[in-house]
Motif scaffolding. Sequence first.
Motif, PDB file in Angstrom:
ATOM      1  N   LEU A 285       0.817  -1.210   0.000  1.00  0.00           N
ATOM      2  CA  LEU A 285       0.000   0.000   0.000  1.00  0.00           C
ATOM      3  C   LEU A 285       0.855   1.266   0.000  1.00  0.00           C
ATOM      4  N   MET A 286       2.155   1.121  -0.144  1.00  0.00           N
ATOM      5  CA  MET A 286       3.089   2.227   0.036  1.00  0.00           C
ATOM      6  C   MET A 286       2.792   3.417  -0.877  1.00  0.00           C
ATOM      7  N   ARG A 287       2.396   3.179  -2.100  1.00  0.00           N
ATOM      8  CA  ARG A 287       2.193   4.283  -3.043  1.00  0.00           C
ATOM      9  C   ARG A 287       0.958   5.112  -2.728  1.00  0.00           C
ATOM     10  N   GLN A 288       0.112   4.619  -1.863  1.00  0.00           N
ATOM     11  CA  GLN A 288      -1.061   5.395  -1.463  1.00  0.00           C
ATOM     12  C   GLN A 288      -0.850   6.103  -0.124  1.00  0.00           C
ATOM     13  N   MET A 289       0.334   5.959   0.440  1.00  0.00           N
ATOM     14  CA  MET A 289       0.611   6.553   1.744  1.00  0.00           C
ATOM     15  C   MET A 289       0.807   8.062   1.616  1.00  0.00           C
ATOM     16  N   PRO A 290       0.213   8.849   2.503  1.00  0.00           N
ATOM     17  CA  PRO A 290       0.400  10.297   2.456  1.00  0.00           C
ATOM     18  C   PRO A 290       1.757  10.704   3.021  1.00  0.00           C
ATOM     19  N   GLY A 291       2.134  11.944   2.777  1.00  0.00           N
ATOM     20  CA  GLY A 291       3.344  12.480   3.371  1.00  0.00           C
ATOM     21  C   GLY A 291       4.608  12.087   2.636  1.00  0.00           C
ATOM     22  N   ARG A 292       5.729  12.382   3.256  1.00  0.00           N
ATOM     23  CA  ARG A 292       7.033  12.134   2.653  1.00  0.00           C
ATOM     24  C   ARG A 292       7.551  10.740   2.978  1.00  0.00           C
ATOM     25  N   LEU A 293       8.366  10.220   2.081  1.00  0.00           N
ATOM     26  CA  LEU A 293       9.032   8.952   2.317  1.00  0.00           C
ATOM     27  C   LEU A 293      10.484   9.105   1.882  1.00  0.00           C
ATOM     28  N   VAL A 294      11.407   8.863   2.806  1.00  0.00           N
ATOM     29  CA  VAL A 294      12.831   8.943   2.513  1.00  0.00           C
ATOM     30  C   VAL A 294      13.326   7.554   2.144  1.00  0.00           C
ATOM     31  N   GLY A 295      14.028   7.470   1.019  1.00  0.00           N
ATOM     32  CA  GLY A 295      14.555   6.192   0.567  1.00  0.00           C
ATOM     33  C   GLY A 295      16.067   6.171   0.558  1.00  0.00           C
ATOM     34  N   GLN A 296      16.622   4.966   0.610  1.00  0.00           N
ATOM     35  CA  GLN A 296      18.076   4.777   0.572  1.00  0.00           C
ATOM     36  C   GLN A 296      18.488   4.361  -0.826  1.00  0.00           C
ATOM     37  N   THR A 297      19.583   4.916  -1.319  1.00  0.00           N
ATOM     38  CA  THR A 297      20.060   4.612  -2.662  1.00  0.00           C
ATOM     39  C   THR A 297      21.590   4.656  -2.670  1.00  0.00           C
ATOM     40  N   VAL A 298      22.188   4.639  -3.843  1.00  0.00           N
ATOM     41  CA  VAL A 298      23.637   4.809  -3.988  1.00  0.00           C
ATOM     42  C   VAL A 298      23.894   5.861  -5.043  1.00  0.00           C
ATOM     43  N   ASP A 299      24.999   6.606  -4.886  1.00  0.00           N
ATOM     44  CA  ASP A 299      25.330   7.615  -5.885  1.00  0.00           C
ATOM     45  C   ASP A 299      26.149   6.984  -7.009  1.00  0.00           C
ATOM     46  N   GLU A 300      26.636   7.809  -7.934  1.00  0.00           N
ATOM     47  CA  GLU A 300      27.347   7.279  -9.100  1.00  0.00           C
ATOM     48  C   GLU A 300      28.667   6.618  -8.732  1.00  0.00           C
TER      49      GLU A 300
END
Length: 449
Positions: A285-300
């Motif tokens: 249901l994550m895409r229907q969640m209100p507000g901000r969501l911080v995600g973890q990624t990697v840079d170049e």
Amino acid sequence: MRYLPHGPADRAHMLETLGEPSIEALYRDVPAAVLQAAAFPDLPDHQGERAVEAHLAALAARNRPAGAGPCFLGAGAMRHHIPAVVDALVQRGEFMTAYTPYQPEISQGTLQALFEFQTQVALITGMEVANASMYDGASACAEAGLMAQRVTRRARVLVSGGVHPRYAATTVTLADGAHEAVEVLAPDPLGIEDLIGRVNHETACVIVQTPDVFGRLRDLTALAAACHDEGALLVAVVTEPLALGLVRPPGAMGADIVVAEGQGLAGPPSFGGPGVGLFATRAALMRQMPGRLVGQTVDEDGRRGFVLTLSTREQHIRREKATSNICTNAGLVALALSIHLALLGEEGFTRLARTNHALAVDLATRLARLPGVRVLPQAFFNEFALLLPVPAGPVVETLADRGVLAGVPGERLWPDYPELAEVLLVAVTETTPPADIEALVDGLKEALS
């Protein structure tokens, strides 16, 4: 007036829409003693800085801080010990002056702190994903109802009578513009309401609180199954986040959305705020969640980094199709909660919860021995409801005159239910010393004799 954009015609149109004949009629509910009649109030002449500070200090001294004496107030705003290091860290300039983290290349510290906060919220609620916080628990509850409506494409929201009445009222208010049909059940101090029997194919979600507003712990497993059988969602509300250190988390009982008020672990009640709303859900249901969501990624270069993700929720991209009008988060209060949880650790979190529960059990046992006093919930955490032999309001006022804040009378929360006049909500935390407990027991004994 040059700085007021609305002319006489605009004001007349607004009054007509509201169905009010005049400005005076619009404000008829405001007591005459506090209604400012003049457009320009007769303010005193200017004074020096020290004189103004002294005047404001005298006004502030008329208030009584919760920690100034025995205090057993709760009902959604808990008083816990917040270590001094929490305040010291959140006042660092990097956090205190941080701007909205839309530019990740200069906001890594803020984004990482929020990512850690999300991880902690997901862990204590037993859910798969959490957002970067909401304004407070009540608005998070209302947003959960809207989210359930989007997910199920149904309009009916059923709110348990055990949900805090302010949360229920906020849900009703926010639902009005979204064409939700919100049904709020009557308050249920005895725990006899039938939620399962009210769930049907038109239900978007059932909103239930645990521990509920009367302090009662609830097993949501059967209710969750009933909701899922009908294609509805179960929303669990938690107003005392410390309870999640001891009881089974709502996610483990089948809840689809968990919302909570985190104030108790972030800072003092301070007349109800500032708060921080916790919002967690299942990954599906994550895409229907209100507000901000911080995600973890990697840079170049392959280094770990953090970004705001799933920006399709944001108003600047989806405009009127955005999932909510929440465009920010309670960042500083969320940080305070996250620091406190990190300091406690898992074992400390559980140990503190056990301490709170033990104190409440001890006090409830002693109060139940008073003539005519009955403890209503059989299973509670650190707050419980008493049924007194007389109206609770006058008893609370009597004890307040003696310096003891005995709790919250039922009539303060439910003025439309006179049958709850004898109910008194009493909360105990680790900040309650034995002398305060003695003061409450002795004060109630004398007031009821």
